[in-house]
Design a protein around this motif. Structure first.
Motif, PDB file in Angstrom:
ATOM      1  N   THR A 240     -13.108 -56.616 -64.823  1.00 33.90           N
ATOM      2  CA  THR A 240     -13.546 -57.313 -66.121  1.00 33.90           C
ATOM      3  C   THR A 240     -14.552 -58.317 -65.613  1.00 33.90           C
ATOM      4  OG1 THR A 240     -11.555 -56.720 -67.223  1.00 33.90           O
ATOM      5  CG2 THR A 240     -12.925 -58.432 -68.183  1.00 33.90           C
ATOM      6  N   LEU A 241     -15.789 -58.290 -65.858  1.00 31.92           N
ATOM      7  CA  LEU A 241     -16.641 -59.298 -65.801  1.00 31.92           C
ATOM      8  C   LEU A 241     -16.990 -60.038 -67.038  1.00 31.92           C
ATOM      9  CD1 LEU A 241     -18.848 -57.009 -63.356  1.00 31.92           C
ATOM     10  CD2 LEU A 241     -17.163 -58.675 -62.698  1.00 31.92           C
ATOM     11  N   VAL A 242     -17.404 -61.334 -66.956  1.00 30.21           N
ATOM     12  CA  VAL A 242     -17.933 -61.982 -68.250  1.00 30.21           C
ATOM     13  C   VAL A 242     -19.223 -62.791 -67.846  1.00 30.21           C
ATOM     14  CG1 VAL A 242     -17.372 -64.043 -69.579  1.00 30.21           C
ATOM     15  CG2 VAL A 242     -15.233 -62.617 -68.402  1.00 30.21           C
ATOM     16  N   THR A 243     -20.077 -62.562 -68.828  1.00 31.35           N
ATOM     17  CA  THR A 243     -21.524 -62.858 -68.445  1.00 31.35           C
ATOM     18  C   THR A 243     -21.896 -63.686 -69.708  1.00 31.35           C
ATOM     19  OG1 THR A 243     -22.321 -60.908 -69.955  1.00 31.35           O
ATOM     20  CG2 THR A 243     -22.195 -60.816 -67.481  1.00 31.35           C
ATOM     21  N   MET A 244     -23.066 -64.209 -69.548  1.00 32.02           N
ATOM     22  CA  MET A 244     -23.472 -65.209 -70.790  1.00 32.02           C
ATOM     23  C   MET A 244     -25.058 -65.190 -71.226  1.00 32.02           C
ATOM     24  SD  MET A 244     -22.761 -68.691 -69.002  1.00 32.02           S
ATOM     25  CE  MET A 244     -24.018 -69.686 -69.072  1.00 32.02           C
ATOM     26  N   ALA A 245     -25.405 -65.390 -72.193  1.00 34.41           N
ATOM     27  CA  ALA A 245     -26.873 -65.595 -72.586  1.00 34.41           C
ATOM     28  C   ALA A 245     -26.766 -66.663 -73.430  1.00 34.41           C
ATOM     29  CB  ALA A 245     -27.134 -64.124 -73.472  1.00 34.41           C
ATOM     30  N   GLU A 246     -27.543 -67.601 -73.116  1.00 33.27           N
ATOM     31  CA  GLU A 246     -27.389 -68.929 -73.882  1.00 33.27           C
ATOM     32  C   GLU A 246     -25.826 -69.374 -73.767  1.00 33.27           C
ATOM     33  OE1 GLU A 246     -30.223 -70.440 -74.639  1.00 33.27           O
ATOM     34  OE2 GLU A 246     -31.241 -68.797 -73.950  1.00 33.27           O
ATOM     35  N   ARG A 247     -25.425 -69.507 -75.152  1.00 32.86           N
ATOM     36  CA  ARG A 247     -23.994 -70.168 -75.098  1.00 32.86           C
ATOM     37  C   ARG A 247     -23.181 -68.920 -75.709  1.00 32.86           C
ATOM     38  NH1 ARG A 247     -21.782 -72.646 -72.173  1.00 32.86           N
ATOM     39  NH2 ARG A 247     -20.047 -73.164 -73.542  1.00 32.86           N
ATOM     40  N   GLU A 248     -23.594 -67.743 -75.699  1.00 31.06           N
ATOM     41  CA  GLU A 248     -22.961 -66.449 -76.034  1.00 31.06           C
ATOM     42  C   GLU A 248     -22.340 -65.746 -74.927  1.00 31.06           C
ATOM     43  OE1 GLU A 248     -24.156 -63.271 -79.360  1.00 31.06           O
ATOM     44  OE2 GLU A 248     -25.565 -64.453 -78.560  1.00 31.06           O
ATOM     45  N   PHE A 249     -21.099 -65.138 -75.202  1.00 35.55           N
ATOM     46  CA  PHE A 249     -20.358 -64.627 -74.113  1.00 35.55           C
ATOM     47  C   PHE A 249     -20.188 -63.082 -74.256  1.00 35.55           C
ATOM     48  CE2 PHE A 249     -19.261 -68.966 -73.855  1.00 35.55           C
ATOM     49  CZ  PHE A 249     -19.559 -69.470 -72.639  1.00 35.55           C
TER      50      PHE A 249
ATOM     51  N   LYS B 271     -29.522 -55.564 -66.457  1.00 33.65           N
ATOM     52  CA  LYS B 271     -30.493 -55.046 -67.392  1.00 33.65           C
ATOM     53  C   LYS B 271     -29.799 -54.223 -68.220  1.00 33.65           C
ATOM     54  CE  LYS B 271     -34.970 -55.639 -65.587  1.00 33.65           C
ATOM     55  NZ  LYS B 271     -35.752 -55.349 -64.423  1.00 33.65           N
ATOM     56  N   LYS B 272     -28.984 -53.201 -67.776  1.00 32.44           N
ATOM     57  CA  LYS B 272     -28.436 -52.207 -68.909  1.00 32.44           C
ATOM     58  C   LYS B 272     -27.223 -52.888 -69.666  1.00 32.44           C
ATOM     59  CE  LYS B 272     -28.273 -48.319 -65.757  1.00 32.44           C
ATOM     60  NZ  LYS B 272     -27.733 -47.113 -65.014  1.00 32.44           N
ATOM     61  N   ALA B 273     -26.705 -54.030 -69.050  1.00 29.94           N
ATOM     62  CA  ALA B 273     -25.551 -54.884 -69.958  1.00 29.94           C
ATOM     63  C   ALA B 273     -26.350 -55.708 -70.749  1.00 29.94           C
ATOM     64  CB  ALA B 273     -24.955 -55.843 -68.849  1.00 29.94           C
ATOM     65  N   ALA B 274     -27.485 -56.160 -70.650  1.00 32.56           N
ATOM     66  CA  ALA B 274     -28.400 -56.864 -71.526  1.00 32.56           C
ATOM     67  C   ALA B 274     -28.664 -55.985 -72.772  1.00 32.56           C
ATOM     68  CB  ALA B 274     -29.368 -57.818 -70.946  1.00 32.56           C
ATOM     69  N   LYS B 275     -29.039 -54.602 -72.662  1.00 35.34           N
ATOM     70  CA  LYS B 275     -29.441 -53.951 -73.456  1.00 35.34           C
ATOM     71  C   LYS B 275     -28.303 -53.633 -74.339  1.00 35.34           C
ATOM     72  CE  LYS B 275     -31.840 -49.434 -74.273  1.00 35.34           C
ATOM     73  NZ  LYS B 275     -31.966 -48.120 -73.434  1.00 35.34           N
ATOM     74  N   ALA B 276     -27.055 -53.313 -73.640  1.00 38.86           N
ATOM     75  CA  ALA B 276     -25.808 -52.970 -74.514  1.00 38.86           C
ATOM     76  C   ALA B 276     -25.320 -54.075 -75.455  1.00 38.86           C
ATOM     77  CB  ALA B 276     -24.721 -52.626 -73.367  1.00 38.86           C
ATOM     78  N   ALA B 277     -25.560 -55.139 -74.937  1.00 44.54           N
ATOM     79  CA  ALA B 277     -25.239 -56.243 -75.855  1.00 44.54           C
ATOM     80  C   ALA B 277     -26.276 -56.742 -76.772  1.00 44.54           C
ATOM     81  CB  ALA B 277     -24.979 -57.759 -74.567  1.00 44.54           C
TER      82      ALA B 277
ATOM     83  N   PHE C 177     -14.761 -61.759 -77.530  1.00 43.40           N
ATOM     84  CA  PHE C 177     -15.975 -61.648 -77.052  1.00 43.40           C
ATOM     85  C   PHE C 177     -16.325 -60.307 -77.123  1.00 43.40           C
ATOM     86  CE2 PHE C 177     -14.805 -65.399 -74.371  1.00 43.40           C
ATOM     87  CZ  PHE C 177     -15.202 -66.300 -74.798  1.00 43.40           C
ATOM     88  N   PRO C 178     -17.806 -59.982 -77.468  1.00 42.61           N
ATOM     89  CA  PRO C 178     -18.060 -58.744 -77.545  1.00 42.61           C
ATOM     90  C   PRO C 178     -17.934 -58.057 -76.009  1.00 42.61           C
ATOM     91  CG  PRO C 178     -19.852 -59.895 -78.446  1.00 42.61           C
ATOM     92  CD  PRO C 178     -18.842 -60.798 -77.922  1.00 42.61           C
ATOM     93  N   THR C 179     -17.179 -56.648 -76.099  1.00 39.62           N
ATOM     94  CA  THR C 179     -16.743 -55.985 -74.944  1.00 39.62           C
ATOM     95  C   THR C 179     -17.349 -54.784 -74.893  1.00 39.62           C
ATOM     96  OG1 THR C 179     -14.873 -57.373 -74.898  1.00 39.62           O
ATOM     97  CG2 THR C 179     -14.622 -55.297 -73.752  1.00 39.62           C
ATOM     98  N   PHE C 180     -17.843 -54.321 -73.392  1.00 35.74           N
ATOM     99  CA  PHE C 180     -18.442 -53.215 -73.081  1.00 35.74           C
ATOM    100  C   PHE C 180     -17.784 -52.441 -72.120  1.00 35.74           C
ATOM    101  CE2 PHE C 180     -21.155 -56.156 -75.010  1.00 35.74           C
ATOM    102  CZ  PHE C 180     -21.700 -55.456 -76.085  1.00 35.74           C
ATOM    103  N   ILE C 181     -17.384 -51.294 -72.122  1.00 31.47           N
ATOM    104  CA  ILE C 181     -16.838 -50.416 -70.982  1.00 31.47           C
ATOM    105  C   ILE C 181     -17.805 -49.465 -70.278  1.00 31.47           C
ATOM    106  CG2 ILE C 181     -14.924 -49.066 -70.369  1.00 31.47           C
ATOM    107  CD1 ILE C 181     -13.462 -50.048 -72.917  1.00 31.47           C
ATOM    108  N   ASP C 182     -17.894 -49.378 -69.294  1.00 26.42           N
ATOM    109  CA  ASP C 182     -18.690 -48.358 -68.516  1.00 26.42           C
ATOM    110  C   ASP C 182     -18.369 -46.894 -69.022  1.00 26.42           C
ATOM    111  OD1 ASP C 182     -21.026 -47.674 -66.672  1.00 26.42           O
ATOM    112  OD2 ASP C 182     -19.570 -46.588 -65.651  1.00 26.42           O
ATOM    113  N   GLU C 183     -19.284 -46.073 -69.273  1.00 29.28           N
ATOM    114  CA  GLU C 183     -18.961 -44.772 -69.879  1.00 29.28           C
ATOM    115  C   GLU C 183     -18.377 -43.946 -68.882  1.00 29.28           C
ATOM    116  OE1 GLU C 183     -23.185 -43.486 -70.879  1.00 29.28           O
ATOM    117  OE2 GLU C 183     -23.712 -43.329 -68.588  1.00 29.28           O
ATOM    118  N   SER C 184     -18.377 -44.268 -67.684  1.00 27.65           N
ATOM    119  CA  SER C 184     -17.497 -43.275 -66.657  1.00 27.65           C
ATOM    120  C   SER C 184     -16.021 -43.115 -67.231  1.00 27.65           C
ATOM    121  CB  SER C 184     -17.701 -43.882 -65.409  1.00 27.65           C
ATOM    122  OG  SER C 184     -17.296 -45.176 -65.074  1.00 27.65           O
ATOM    123  N   ALA C 185     -15.619 -44.328 -67.620  1.00 29.71           N
ATOM    124  CA  ALA C 185     -14.326 -44.494 -68.175  1.00 29.71           C
ATOM    125  C   ALA C 185     -13.822 -43.437 -69.058  1.00 29.71           C
ATOM    126  CB  ALA C 185     -13.733 -45.963 -68.593  1.00 29.71           C
TER     127      ALA C 185
END
Length: 163
Positions: free
Chosen positions: A54-63, A77-83, A116-124
């Protein structure tokens, strides 16, 4: 009959039980310090492809939270697109506990202090089960990918770097 040692209930475990989502807990020894995900897979006797971090990222003050296979690297880049944001960066480790309530090596997408908005890799999605942190170092939980999707209010996306 001897008493069975009961694993501590974490926020993640409590939330799964509240939602009646089936899971299996797996404990592993952490005496030799913090482990990387591949070592956790070895210690729990699991294929690395079924163990996710589980990895936590941020964009400005959004997680944003991303769940990917332990042997893979998050493609920002893929993560930003998903978010739906222009650019993401990893949350500094010093801020992890403050923002999520969890520590490195024990961070679960379920039961964080805030949702927080959560995304799982499609391989799962192709796996019969996946293993993720149960919210404490030394404790993993095994559950169906769609059950994690439900519990974390997540969605599947292509998130990892290509070879």
């Amino acid at each position: 009959m001897g008493k069975q040692k009961k694993a501590a209930k974490t926020n993640a475990v409590r939330m799964l039980e509240k939602e009646n989502i089936p899971y299996e807990l797996m404990e592993y020894d952490v005496e030799d310090g913090l482990l990387d995900g591949v070592s956790v897979a070895e210690k729990t006797g699991q294929e690395a492809s079924t163990v996710f971090k589980t990895l936590v990222t941020m964009a400005e003050r959004e997680f944003f939270v991303f769940i990917i296979p332990v042997a893979e690297e998050l493609n920002l880049k893929k993560a930003a697109k998903a978010a739906g944001v222009k650019k993401l960066e990893m949350l500094p480790l010093k801020d992890l506990t403050k923002e999520t309530g969890y520590v490195k090596g024990g961070c679960s997408a379920i039961g964080m202090k805030k949702k927080f908005p959560t995304f799982i890799d499609e391989s799962a999605a192709e796996l019969p089960y996946i293993i993720v942190s149960a919210g404490k170092v030394g404790l993993q939980m095994k559950l169906k990918p769609n059950d994690l999707l439900t519990a974390a209010e997540a969605s599947f996306h292509d998130l990892v770097k290509e070879e």
